[in-house]
Design an enzyme around this catalytic site. Structure first.
Site, PDB file in Angstrom:
ATOM      1  N   HIS A 181      74.775  68.299  31.095  1.00  0.00           N
ATOM      2  CA  HIS A 181      73.417  68.740  30.840  1.00  0.00           C
ATOM      3  C   HIS A 181      73.235  70.175  31.666  1.00  0.00           C
ATOM      4  CE1 HIS A 181      71.594  64.661  30.312  1.00  0.00           C
ATOM      5  NE2 HIS A 181      72.470  64.884  29.275  1.00  0.00           N
ATOM      6  N   GLN A 205      72.928  59.249  35.751  1.00  0.00           N
ATOM      7  CA  GLN A 205      73.444  58.442  34.434  1.00  0.00           C
ATOM      8  C   GLN A 205      75.031  58.935  34.631  1.00  0.00           C
ATOM      9  OE1 GLN A 205      72.251  60.368  30.702  1.00  0.00           O
ATOM     10  NE2 GLN A 205      73.922  61.798  30.963  1.00  0.00           N
ATOM     11  N   ARG A 265      64.682  67.401  30.986  1.00  0.00           N
ATOM     12  CA  ARG A 265      66.181  66.720  30.987  1.00  0.00           C
ATOM     13  C   ARG A 265      67.411  67.609  30.557  1.00  0.00           C
ATOM     14  NH1 ARG A 265      69.162  63.341  27.593  1.00  0.00           N
ATOM     15  NH2 ARG A 265      70.228  61.770  28.656  1.00  0.00           N
ATOM     16  N   GLU A 290      62.379  65.659  22.425  1.00  0.00           N
ATOM     17  CA  GLU A 290      61.051  66.393  22.408  1.00  0.00           C
ATOM     18  C   GLU A 290      61.132  67.679  21.896  1.00  0.00           C
ATOM     19  OE1 GLU A 290      60.106  66.454  26.561  1.00  0.00           O
ATOM     20  OE2 GLU A 290      59.817  64.267  26.731  1.00  0.00           O
ATOM     21  N   TYR A 300      56.650  68.676  32.838  1.00  0.00           N
ATOM     22  CA  TYR A 300      57.072  68.103  31.411  1.00  0.00           C
ATOM     23  C   TYR A 300      57.473  66.802  31.514  1.00  0.00           C
ATOM     24  CZ  TYR A 300      55.469  72.237  29.538  1.00  0.00           C
ATOM     25  OH  TYR A 300      54.626  73.185  28.805  1.00  0.00           O
ATOM     26  N   TYR A 308      56.416  60.505  25.274  1.00  0.00           N
ATOM     27  CA  TYR A 308      54.982  60.388  25.623  1.00  0.00           C
ATOM     28  C   TYR A 308      54.999  59.194  26.721  1.00  0.00           C
ATOM     29  CZ  TYR A 308      54.627  62.399  20.958  1.00  0.00           C
ATOM     30  OH  TYR A 308      54.670  63.193  19.978  1.00  0.00           O
ATOM     31  N   GLU A 346      56.620  54.285  32.784  1.00  0.00           N
ATOM     32  CA  GLU A 346      56.034  55.422  32.692  1.00  0.00           C
ATOM     33  C   GLU A 346      54.650  55.349  33.176  1.00  0.00           C
ATOM     34  OE1 GLU A 346      58.325  57.399  28.847  1.00  0.00           O
ATOM     35  OE2 GLU A 346      56.944  56.052  28.361  1.00  0.00           O
ATOM     36  N   THR A 386      67.818  58.632  19.043  1.00  0.00           N
ATOM     37  CA  THR A 386      68.075  60.045  19.422  1.00  0.00           C
ATOM     38  C   THR A 386      68.866  60.973  18.595  1.00  0.00           C
ATOM     39  OG1 THR A 386      69.449  59.692  21.316  1.00  0.00           O
ATOM     40  CG2 THR A 386      67.029  60.130  21.689  1.00  0.00           C
ATOM     41  N   LYS A 422      74.784  65.259  17.255  1.00  0.00           N
ATOM     42  CA  LYS A 422      75.296  63.757  16.572  1.00  0.00           C
ATOM     43  C   LYS A 422      74.536  63.702  15.305  1.00  0.00           C
ATOM     44  CE  LYS A 422      72.052  61.295  19.538  1.00  0.00           C
ATOM     45  NZ  LYS A 422      71.975  60.201  20.586  1.00  0.00           N
TER      46      LYS A 422
HETATM   47 CA   LIG Z   1      57.762  57.368  26.426  1.00  0.00          CA
HETATM   48 CA   LIG Z   2      58.829  65.470  28.589  1.00  0.00          CA
END
Ligand SMILES: [Ca+2]
Ligand SMILES: [Ca+2]
Length: 500
Positions: A181, A205, A265, A290, A300, A308, A346, A386, A422
């Protein structure tokens, strides 16, 4: 100051038993160990309309080593960074002839990692007409055999006669670096400032699961004074071109730094609209890639919120804070959260944050992340929703700023082109006239290619796309499973020209 950790909770075991919740907890990396951490999944949204026009395909150049950024330079050529090739290459868009503008053999690339020669921005100075290239790459600060990597940004001057980039000038050094990342999208804003995305380094991770995630941690005054940029993980930076901190950067937690936005991220898409609106996209873990509009000082949400704040198929399981069993005594799993790992839903995160303007791969908590039908390749990620967005290019703005002529693609002025890894798809994302809301998402084309970045042709009728040299992609069949490493055009620049 933001508190991103929560003490061990007794509900962790309950959450850990729910396959979908646990499955989405902390993931999205590269279990396959291929050249990029973005593995494989089915399409997020099969209901999306097909391409509206047809594109003629032409392979312009091959043999690039994991090209990362492609831009049209003032001389009309395409300039590309090569992540693992450790250089900047000039490509004639007609003949495909390649010239090395700059070699950076000192750049660090970890085997199968996301580090190397990455970001590129080009500036044409007003009076002198000099052309500058801003380049970001990983380097080693340890003089001995141990590699201690950091990221730096340097400015080079272009010599058009010799076709060389020369005279490096430091912009900033000592930024975080690692094998996961990096993000590393570099843009020169309409305000003359540099904007740079730095990912969360894959903390919390896979192989980095015991490193705390700093995406929401803000720099302290002491750190900024000592030029310690450790808290710049998971941020968008805004810098003066000499590397200093702009005096109008946001004050966050009482401190002004290079940080412009935080809680990210892995944001590889960064593009300005005509009114200065700053668009970004970033890769989600198993769910929720996102699209964001970046606003000064905005949080963010990552890692507390993915997409969300809807408590769907994602919890923040903070492996690094495992107690009483320390993290390094645990074995990381994409699907099961040990009882000793603190877990937050969340909705437990009650601070204000900026929601995305669009997401891909948002699924319910009953989604089966371990569907065996999608794992014959051994790629667990094949069923994750994703799509791995990897760049963002604003059609109207980038075409005009690069001196484009002609009609180009009618109706595209409020559109951005988004590449995916991907998913192997080029998307067109349309915004409303005010540029603030997504109005339509269209698939332009899908191939067995991991698309990394795009640029438009001078006449605005073509998209040039660059591709990864290796890595997993969804298969060619109707359901696109299993995953495959069979790429159609690895390490290439491809032209897609709109047909009348
Ligand atoms: Ca969510
Ligand atoms: Ca976000």
């Amino acid at each position: 100051m933001h508190r991103i950790l929560r003490g061990p909770v007794t509900t962790a075991v309950v959450l850990a038993l729910g396959a979908s919740l646990t499955g989405a907890a902390v993931t999205g990396g590269d279990p396959s160990g291929t050249s990029d951490s973005d593995a494989v999944s089915p399409p997020a949204d099969t209901s999306m309309p097909p391409a509206s026009g047809t594109f003629a395909k032409r392979v312009v150049a091959t043999g690039l080593n994991n090209p990362y950024e492609v831009l049209r330079a003032p001389d009309g050529a395409l300039w590309a960074t090569e992540k693992t090739g450790k250089k900047v290459t000039r490509v004639d868009p007609k003949s495909g002839a390649k010239t090395t503008l700059l070699s950076l053999p000192q750049a660090v690339h970890t085997e199968a990692g996301q580090d190397g020669v990455l970001g590129l921005a080009i500036e044409k100075a007003g009076k002198s007409g000099e052309v500058y290239a801003y380049i970001s790459y990983s380097y080693d600060i340890d003089p001995g055999p141990v590699v201690q990597a950091r990221t730096k940004i340097e400015r080079y001057t272009y010599d058009p006669d010799r076709k060389r980039l020369h005279s490096p000038k430091a912009v900033i050094a000592g930024l975080p670096s690692g094998n996961d990342h990096q993000s590393a999208r570099l843009r020169l804003g309409p305000d003359g400032k540099l904007y740079y995305t730095i990912g969360d380094q894959g903390a919390n991770q896979l192989g980095n699961y015991c490193k705390p995630n700093y995406a929401m941690r803000l720099p302290t005054a002491h750190e900024v004074q000592g030029r310690d940029w450790i808290a710049y993980q998971g941020k968008t930076l805004r810098l003066n071109t000499d590397g200093s901190i702009p005096s109008d950067n946001p004050v966050l937690g009482g401190v002004r730094s290079h940080v412009y936005t935080y809680g990210h991220r892995n944001a590889q898409g960064l593009a300005f609209g005509p009114d200065g609106t700053l668009y970004s996209n970033e890769m989600g873990p198993k769910t929720d890639d996102e699209i964001n509009i970046l606003r000064k000082g905005g949080n963010y949400g990552w890692p507390n919120v993915s997409g969300y704040r809807d408590d769907k198929a994602y919890v923040y399981a903070n492996w690094s804070a495992s107690w009483p069993t320390p993290c390094d005594e645990l074995t990381f799993s994409n699907f099961e959260i040990p009882e000793t790992v603190p877990v937050q839903e969340e909705s437990d995160f009650t601070e204000s944050f900026v929601e995305p303007v669009h997401t891909f791969g948002t699924v319910g908590s009953d989604f089966d992340f371990e569907d065996p039908a999608c794992q014959p390749s051994g790629e667990a990620a094949v069923c994750w929703p994703t799509i791995a967005p990897s760049s963002f290019e604003h059609y109207g703005t980038s075409r005009k700023s690069a001196g484009a002529t002609g009609e180009g693609m009618p109706g595209w002025d409020n559109s951005l082109v988004m590449t995916t890894l991907k998913d192997g798809t080029l998307y067109r994302v349309d915004f409303t006239d005010d540029g603030q809301r997504v109005s339509k998402v269209t698939k332009l084309l899908t191939e067995q290619n991991r698309f990394r970045d795009t640029e438009f042709s001078a006449d605005g009728k073509s998209i040039f796309a660059i591709t990864n040299s290796a890595g997993y992609i969804r298969g060619p069949g109707p359901d696109r499973a299993p995953a495959t490493t069979g790429l159609e055009n690895p390490g290439a620049i491809i032209e897609y020209r709109l047909q009348d």
